[in-house]
Each structure stands twice: as C-alpha cells, then as structure tokens.
Design a protein around this motif. Structure first.
Motif, PDB file in Angstrom:
ATOM      1  N   ASP A 194      12.376   2.006  71.920  1.00 29.49           N
ATOM      2  CA  ASP A 194      13.224   3.073  71.384  1.00 29.49           C
ATOM      3  C   ASP A 194      12.732   4.451  71.790  1.00 29.49           C
ATOM      4  OD1 ASP A 194      10.905   3.090  69.943  1.00 29.49           O
ATOM      5  OD2 ASP A 194      11.854   2.904  67.973  1.00 29.49           O
ATOM      6  N   SER A 236      18.915   1.818  77.188  1.00 29.00           N
ATOM      7  CA  SER A 236      20.100   0.985  77.366  1.00 29.00           C
ATOM      8  C   SER A 236      20.964   0.890  76.107  1.00 29.00           C
ATOM      9  CB  SER A 236      19.672  -0.417  77.801  1.00 29.00           C
ATOM     10  OG  SER A 236      18.842  -1.010  76.816  1.00 29.00           O
ATOM     11  N   PHE A 237      20.352   1.064  74.931  1.00 26.27           N
ATOM     12  CA  PHE A 237      21.125   0.897  73.703  1.00 26.27           C
ATOM     13  C   PHE A 237      21.875   2.165  73.292  1.00 26.27           C
ATOM     14  CE2 PHE A 237      16.759   2.011  72.571  1.00 26.27           C
ATOM     15  CZ  PHE A 237      16.928   3.092  71.726  1.00 26.27           C
ATOM     16  N   GLU A 260      29.096  -5.775  74.126  1.00 25.18           N
ATOM     17  CA  GLU A 260      28.937  -6.030  75.546  1.00 25.18           C
ATOM     18  C   GLU A 260      30.102  -6.859  76.095  1.00 25.18           C
ATOM     19  OE1 GLU A 260      25.200  -7.882  75.502  1.00 25.18           O
ATOM     20  OE2 GLU A 260      24.051  -6.024  75.514  1.00 25.18           O
TER      21      GLU A 260
END
Length: 537
Positions: free
Chosen positions: A430, A63-64, A163
C-alpha cells in the motif's frame, strides 16, 4: 538548446502570472494519503507559481488505485487543452471532463481514470495541460507524470467483480464504481464535493508546498519571518494542550533558531536520506548547549522533508521528564532543515544501547531485572502523560527511545525512524512503510489506532528490553503477520524472563482491545513487582 527552452518556459510562465489573478492545480489530500501515506495536498501550481519539484516527480500509482482527483481554479478566464497519453497499452487513461475548455472560477475537481488492461506490467501516464489566456495566444505547458502499476499483487486470489466487469461497464458507471471501491457512497461523495469548496482554507500544515524548491512568495515570506522571529531556544510550557492545535507553520515560527548558531559534530545515526548528529547550540547570551540534530541528506525529496517536519513536531508542546522535547527548528531556503533536541546527559538510542549490551563482554553493560523494571516504569510514566494529553504515539519501540548512562529513559518522536531502522518497517503493497511487527491486530487490518494499540506496542517494547533488542517475529513474513496473530500466535517468552513479566506482555497482546490493560494498571502492577524485587534481591 536546453537553456533556451528553460528561458522560454520561464518567460511563458511569467506571462501567465501577469495575466492571471490566481491559478491553482493540486492533488488533494485524500489521494496523496493513498499514494504516499501523507494527509497533505500536493500542489503543482499555487497562486500561479509552479512547483518544479512536484512537476518533475513521477508519482507512483499502485495497482489497487484506479482514479486520481485533480483540483483546479482560475480567478480570471483561462483556456485549457488536456492531452493524456500512456507509453504502453497496459493502461487506457480517461478523463471525465472535456479535453478543451475554460478553467473553472471555483474549486473544481476532475478525475483521471487509470484502468489496467493487462495485469503484468506498468505504464507511464503523461498528462499535458496547456494553459492560455485565449485560444490564439501562446500557452504555458504543465506536464504531470504518473506511473501506474498493473502487477497483480494477489495472483492466487479469485478475480474480483471489478476486474471481470471493468470493460463491460459504461464509462461513467466505471468512475462511480471505482469510488464505491474506495468506500464512498453517493451521499458521502456529495459531502466530499461540498467540502472541496472550503478545502483551500484548511490547515497550511496539510500542504505539500513545503520547503524545498517551491518558488512561492507566500512560503518565502514565511521563511523570512521565521528567521527574523524573536523565538528563543527553549521549550514553551503548554500544560494540558494538544500538539496538533498548532499547525506546522506556527510551530516552526515559534521554534525557529538561526542556523549559524548550530554546530554539527559527529554523526550518531545515518540512513539513506536522514542523519542524526551530535552538536551544540549557542544561545544569544553566548552559552553553549549540547544537542541532537535531525536532518536529511541532499538525496532527500521534498516529501521526505515534509514527513521529517510533521513527525518531528508531532510532540511539540508536551513537557514531561520522560519525553524528549523538540527545542528548535532551522528552516532556511535551499538548505536542509534542522530539528534540534536537548542532549544534556549524553543520551543514546535505546535500541543501539541494548544491542551493545548483548554483544559486549563488559560487565558494566549488563542489565539486571531491577534495572529493566525501572526503565519500564519510566516508559509507562511517559506514555501515561501522552495519553492523558490525548496524544497517541503509534510507534512506541526501543528505536524511538533514548537512554543515558544512568538508565534514564526519554520517549522520542519517530522522525527518520523508517530511514534509520529500515529493517523494522515493511510495506504491505500500500506504499506505506509501517512498523508491522509492533502493531496491534486492529491497526494492521483496519488502520485503527487507540490507547489500546499503544499498549500492544508497549508489550513488544518490553519484550525488546528483556531480549536486548532481538528482532520480533524474525521468521514471520510481514504479509503473514495478520493471519499469524489471528491464529493466536505471539512472541515467545524470553530466556530468564520472570513469568510475571511475560504475563504482562501476554495481556498487552490480547486480541480484543478492551481486554488489554491501561498504562495506569500496568504502572500499579510493575511498581508492585519492583517492590517485591527490592525485598528479595
């Protein structure tokens, strides 16, 4: 029907190969390292040859990560059409290039943006690239699949500026903003773009075209030369040299042995996709030698094979009595690679050995303090040699050491350790499995590795020796380790552990790296402590 489609696809691809001088398409090493933990390129097409494994592999995007950078080139005029689709409305994929045009004749990078609209689901993103010689001719389809995760991994944290403002930023500002998140300023980005033009000439060891299923003439020629090479089954002496001076291909060629000379016996260790066998090797003179063989199972992916080769060859060229030196490599097409190690003294994995000592009632397995100190001194000797040769181990632990019946220690590489000892490795969101509970605070928080971070890990290894391999920080969640260590907490003093040895551990776990001892200082102290034991025991 399926077979006809395959035939048509192969014919179309062959047609493209004939007409095109060179066509490459790959995900560059920076993105691959972020996604998979490997500093290597992931080729989808190289020299017109399709990497079937890579095409079929669904690349997981956490997601990052919101951008992927694909690099391509064509030495002749090729037209393209790109269609990007998402199977859910949680992601709205975008490109920073036109959906139709000609493939650049120099190495060029285009960006696929994958911004999340919702934070609770995942989506499969399909990138269909149609390549043809002209607008009217039949095209060759290259279909890439990425799975973007949009799950909020830190729901309790305050929403970031990225975001909140994501939908408000213009498209090109979004792309720039995402690169800023990755730590790239305008100047650095310019330098990276300049470097991309020469990226193709970098180390072949950084290419993920390896070994399994990649139909590439260059690779096939390399494999044949490796098999026909006159390399002998012995360790080359390279005093004072660094392992990483040689790339992966050179190491394999130098260490290559013929597969029919290797005989596998019983399985020593086994994981999900990796195995360690005891076996034997017959040299050209007919002499047999006992060996260990590290290899993978049929379930292993090309990426896992690449990791095995990179990590297994990481200490090639080092020569020390307390270092396990790789002695041979078997790499042949369509079969799993073998990494060969000497086993002249019936060595066993140190972690398994210590656990056996803890559970058995056999007095012969009982370790005295003097024996533990002697084993510790051997490990220090080996680590001194590694650091003298500018080599960081980064994963020193009992699982990565061997011991024989005379308690002689060999420090080994960490190839297959993540698979063989999965309980010792954790992922912190990660996509990288790391030995969290053996790592120093700076390695955990900033991914900084040094001789001081190896010292920290050695302190945990010493704790393992004195506890017969209890699990360190067994009650602490891996996600809480960084805060736990920052608050000053450390491992407890083991039962029956002399205060002097626990003091050594505590020094190894100093918060500031420059406050930790060196291996030379540890050797002096441990040797003096051993001499005192000899006098009184």
């Amino acid at each position: 029907m399926v077979s006809k489609m395959k035939i048509y696809f192969i014919l179309s691809l062959l047609l493209a190969v004939v007409k095109c001088g060179q066509f490459d398409l790959f995900l560059d090493s920076g993105d691959v390292e972020s996604l998979m933990g490997l500093a290597a390129r992931l080729y989808y097409v190289r020299n017109n040859q399709l990497n079937v494994n890579a095409i079929q592999y669904t690349c997981e995007v956490p997601s990052f990560i919101n951008t992927l950078n694909l690099t391509w080139i064509s030495k002749s005029t090729l037209f393209y059409k790109i269609v990007v689709q998402s199977d859910r409305d949680v992601v709205v994929p975008k490109l920073n290039i036109l959906t139709e045009g000609t493939v650049p004749d120099t190495y060029s990078t285009f960006t696929l943006l994958l911004p999340c609209v919702l934070k609770s689901k995942s989506a499969n993103i399909k990138v269909l690239i149609k390549i043809s010689e002209n607008w009217l001719s039949d095209s060759t389809d290259i279909s890439l699949t990425f799975k973007k995760h949009c799950v909020d991994e830190h729901p309790n944290e305050t929403t970031t500026t990225t975001e909140m403002d994501e939908t408000l930023l213009p498209y090109y500002e979004q792309a720039f903003f995402y690169h800023m998140i990755a730590g790239a300023s305008t100047l650095i980005a310019f330098a990276v773009i300049c470097c991309l033009t020469s990226a193709y000439h970098r180390d072949n060891a950084r290419d993920l075209m390896i070994i399994k299923g990649f139909q590439n003439n260059e690779v096939n020629m390399f494999l044949k030369s490796a098999l026909n090479s006159s390399s002998k089954f012995n360790q080359k002496s390279l005093p004072g040299s660094k392992t990483n001076v040689k790339d992966l291909h050179e190491c394999i060629v130098e260490l290559s042995v013929q597969r029919h000379r290797v005989r596998l016996q019983n399985i020593e260790l086994e994981g999900t996709f990796g195995r360690v066998y005891k076996g034997s090797y017959t040299d050209t003179n007919g002499k047999d030698e006992d060996i260990f063989v590290k290899t993978v199972t049929d379930q292993a992916s090309a990426i896992q094979i690449s990791v095995l080769l990179h990590e297994g060859l990481s200490m090639y060229g080092l020569n020390h009595k307390n270092i396990l030196m790789i002695q041979g490599v078997c790499v042949e097409q369509h079969v799993e690679p073998f990494l060969l190690y000497p086993n002249n003294c019936n060595n066993k994995n140190l972690k398994k050995f210590l656990q056996t000592c803890k559970t058995t009632e056999n007095l012969s397995c009982t370790l005295t303090t003097r024996e533990i100190i002697d084993m510790t001194l051997q490990i220090i000797n080996g680590m001194q040699y590694l650091h003298k040769n500018r080599h960081l181990h980064k994963d020193i632990a009992a699982r990565n050491c061997l011991v024989n019946q005379e308690l002689k220690i060999l420090i080994a590489d960490n190839a297959l350790s993540r698979d063989l000892f999965p309980g010792d490795y954790h992922c912190l969101g990660d996509n990288k499995n790391r030995p969290i509970k053996w790592m120093s605070i700076e390695s955990l928080e900033h991914k900084k590795f040094s001789t001081a971070s190896d010292i920290w890990s050695f302190g945990v290894l010493l704790w393992e020796l004195l506890t017969l391999c209890q699990q360190p920080y067994a009650d602490i969640d891996p996600f809480e380790m960084s805060a736990y260590l920052q608050d000053g907490f450390r491992l407890n003093q083991p039962v029956n552990c002399p205060d002097e040895l626990f003091t050594v551990m505590a020094c190894c776990w100093a918060l500031a790296p420059n406050e930790r001892p060196t291996f030379s200082q540890l050797f002096v102290f441990m040797n003096e402590f051993n001499n005192q034991l000899v006098k009184f025991v």
